[in-house]
Enzyme design. Structure first.
Site, PDB file in Angstrom:
ATOM      1  N   LYS A 162       0.841  -1.188   0.000  1.00 15.16           N
ATOM      2  CA  LYS A 162       0.000   0.000   0.000  1.00 15.16           C
ATOM      3  C   LYS A 162       0.881   1.244   0.000  1.00 15.16           C
ATOM      4  O   LYS A 162       1.709   1.443   0.895  1.00 15.16           O
ATOM      5  CB  LYS A 162      -0.909   0.010   1.237  1.00 15.16           C
ATOM      6  CG  LYS A 162      -1.985  -1.053   1.229  1.00 15.16           C
ATOM      7  CD  LYS A 162      -3.082  -0.757   0.217  1.00 15.16           C
ATOM      8  CE  LYS A 162      -4.246  -1.717   0.346  1.00 15.16           C
ATOM      9  NZ  LYS A 162      -5.323  -1.420  -0.634  1.00 15.16           N
ATOM     10  N   ASP A 190      -0.264  -0.847  -4.747  1.00 15.46           N
ATOM     11  CA  ASP A 190      -1.610  -0.276  -4.730  1.00 15.46           C
ATOM     12  C   ASP A 190      -1.535   1.131  -4.151  1.00 15.46           C
ATOM     13  O   ASP A 190      -1.282   1.308  -2.957  1.00 15.46           O
ATOM     14  CB  ASP A 190      -2.545  -1.140  -3.891  1.00 15.46           C
ATOM     15  CG  ASP A 190      -3.988  -0.654  -3.944  1.00 15.46           C
ATOM     16  OD1 ASP A 190      -4.269   0.310  -4.678  1.00 15.46           O
ATOM     17  OD2 ASP A 190      -4.841  -1.242  -3.256  1.00 15.46           O
ATOM     18  N   GLU A 218      -1.735  -0.709  -9.068  1.00 20.58           N
ATOM     19  CA  GLU A 218      -3.191  -0.645  -8.951  1.00 20.58           C
ATOM     20  C   GLU A 218      -3.669   0.762  -8.604  1.00 20.58           C
ATOM     21  O   GLU A 218      -3.128   1.407  -7.702  1.00 20.58           O
ATOM     22  CB  GLU A 218      -3.651  -1.627  -7.874  1.00 20.58           C
ATOM     23  CG  GLU A 218      -5.154  -1.695  -7.684  1.00 20.58           C
ATOM     24  CD  GLU A 218      -5.556  -2.782  -6.706  1.00 20.58           C
ATOM     25  OE1 GLU A 218      -6.760  -2.866  -6.391  1.00 20.58           O
ATOM     26  OE2 GLU A 218      -4.683  -3.548  -6.258  1.00 20.58           O
ATOM     27  N   ASP A 243      -9.211  -0.300  -9.867  1.00 22.71           N
ATOM     28  CA  ASP A 243     -10.016  -0.843  -8.770  1.00 22.71           C
ATOM     29  C   ASP A 243     -11.206   0.066  -8.538  1.00 22.71           C
ATOM     30  O   ASP A 243     -12.325  -0.195  -8.990  1.00 22.71           O
ATOM     31  CB  ASP A 243      -9.174  -1.002  -7.510  1.00 22.71           C
ATOM     32  CG  ASP A 243      -9.982  -1.534  -6.330  1.00 22.71           C
ATOM     33  OD1 ASP A 243     -11.171  -1.880  -6.495  1.00 22.71           O
ATOM     34  OD2 ASP A 243      -9.431  -1.601  -5.208  1.00 22.71           O
ATOM     35  N   LYS A 267     -14.503  -6.889  -7.302  1.00 28.07           N
ATOM     36  CA  LYS A 267     -14.897  -7.048  -5.901  1.00 28.07           C
ATOM     37  C   LYS A 267     -16.419  -7.151  -5.830  1.00 28.07           C
ATOM     38  O   LYS A 267     -17.130  -6.303  -6.381  1.00 28.07           O
ATOM     39  CB  LYS A 267     -14.411  -5.873  -5.060  1.00 28.07           C
ATOM     40  CG  LYS A 267     -12.891  -5.767  -4.957  1.00 28.07           C
ATOM     41  CD  LYS A 267     -12.467  -4.565  -4.129  1.00 28.07           C
ATOM     42  CE  LYS A 267     -10.957  -4.504  -3.985  1.00 28.07           C
ATOM     43  NZ  LYS A 267     -10.516  -3.285  -3.241  1.00 28.07           N
TER      44      LYS A 267
END
Length: 367
Positions: A162, A190, A218, A243, A267
């Site tokens: 992250k 991400d 991402e 995403d 998701k």
């Protein structure tokens, strides 16, 4: 044997370690578990989680949607006839995708349970495990380096890093992690919308110049900045994934037509459950776009449904980012999936294998 009852259960489960990204920080998961029953007493389970910053979903909102229009839409329906039941769900409310997903997944779980087969088998696979990465929450470079070493020692060979807190600090974090984890470790980056297009391009090019073992990047830019997303994708060599920019097949189609990304993150809580997710996957595959099956910070219930779908994936490339329940001190349900190192192991029991709510377990010591 139609659906006779739709019940909701609020749960709150602490994390063993705080989860920090560019957009939020949390030390617990608050979820609404949905239980659908037929007249023979069988149950199907689904989950909606609270996520104000990403989906806008709340427990109160999901509970109202489930108890009201969504319950009305499925009560009396035949759970063996999934297509009309789940199609009716998708048309019942606007937004509230997490709530729709919870009921959709519960219907799928119930249908599999009635057939006496695991959910994955209902979806078309006999696989019972899915390899997952594990996330390194945003922290100082030194602490993220130490976390990378611990995760490697626990058997994870793919680390999702992250970032998104600042271009230069992010490069330092990633470099520290790559050195600590070793050349055999695959890194997934991400940014959670944390960079401008120019920042993203500079950072990704620096990563490429340093030869860091990064698989993809991402959501480098804001969700609504599709032009910026395309700019990054066209300017760098590493694959770029969307995403927060992709919720529905319509979103995915727009990204495909504008050639804005190389991959999408599917998701269930974003798209509205297994029915919608399967449409997304079909569209991506037909367009030559890769798919990663991901999750919000959710419990074993939601993760299990996504893992059953991920188990149907074929071919190479990224498959699963399903470590969300790994962060929990305990599961809120009896039965269901478990983690074995970097593998998420699905139950062999019918449906998701969930039998009941679990008694609260004592909190574990932080990792």
């Amino acid at each position: 044997m139609p659906v006779t009852d739709v019940r909701t259960h609020r749960v709150r489960v602490p994390l063993h370690t705080p989860f920090v990204t560019a957009v939020r920080s949390t030390s617990q998961v608050e979820a609404l578990l949905v239980e659908i029953r037929d007249e023979d007493g069988r149950s199907g389970w689904g989950e909606a989680t609270e996520n104000w910053r990403v989906t806008g979903s709340s427990i109160a909102g999901a509970e109202a949607a489930v108890a009201g229009p969504l319950a009305a839409a499925v009560t009396g329906s035949d759970p063996d006839d999934l297509e009309p039941a789940t199609r009716a769900l998708a048309a019942t409310v606007t937004g509230n995708q997490a709530a729709v997903s919870a009921v959709d997944c519960a219907l799928h779980d119930l249908a599999a349970a009635r057939l006496g087969v695991p959910l994955g088998q209902l979806l078309g696979t006999t696989r019972r495990s899915v390899a997952t990465d594990v996330t390194l929450a945003v922290d100082t470079p030194e602490r993220m380096r130490d976390a990378a070493r611990r995760r490697r020692a626990e058997g994870f060979t793919v680390l999702k890093v992250k970032l998104g807190r600042g271009e230069h600090d992010d490069l330092a974090r990633l470099t520290e992690i790559a050195e600590a984890a070793g050349a055999s470790t695959v890194l997934r980056v991400d940014a959670n919308q944390g960079w401008t297009p120019k920042e993203a391009i500079r950072l990704v090019r620096a990563v490429e110049d340093r030869g860091l073992n990064v698989e993809f990047v991402e959501q480098p830019v804001a969700a609504g900045d599709i032009e910026g997303l395309a700019e990054v994708t066209h300017a760098v060599g590493l694959p770029v994934m969307a995403d927060e920019s992709v919720w529905s097949p319509r979103d995915a189609l727009h990204l495909v037509r504008t050639r804005a990304v190389d991959l999408i993150n599917v998701k269930l809580a974003k798209c509205g459950g297994l029915r919608a997710a399967r449409h997304l996957v079909a569209l991506a595959e037909a367009s030559g776009v890769g798919v990663l099956f991901g999750s919000m910070m959710e419990t074993h219930v939601g993760v299990a449904a996504t893992a059953a779908l991920a188990a149907t994936a074929s071919g190479g490339g990224p498959v699963a980012d399903l470590d969300a329940a790994w962060w929990l001190t305990h599961s809120p349900v009896a039965g269901g999936p478990r983690y074995d190192g970097a593998a998420l192991v699905l139950s062999d029991a019918p449906g998701l294998g969930i039998t009941a709510l679990a008694d609260p377990a004592p909190a574990l010591s932080p990792r």
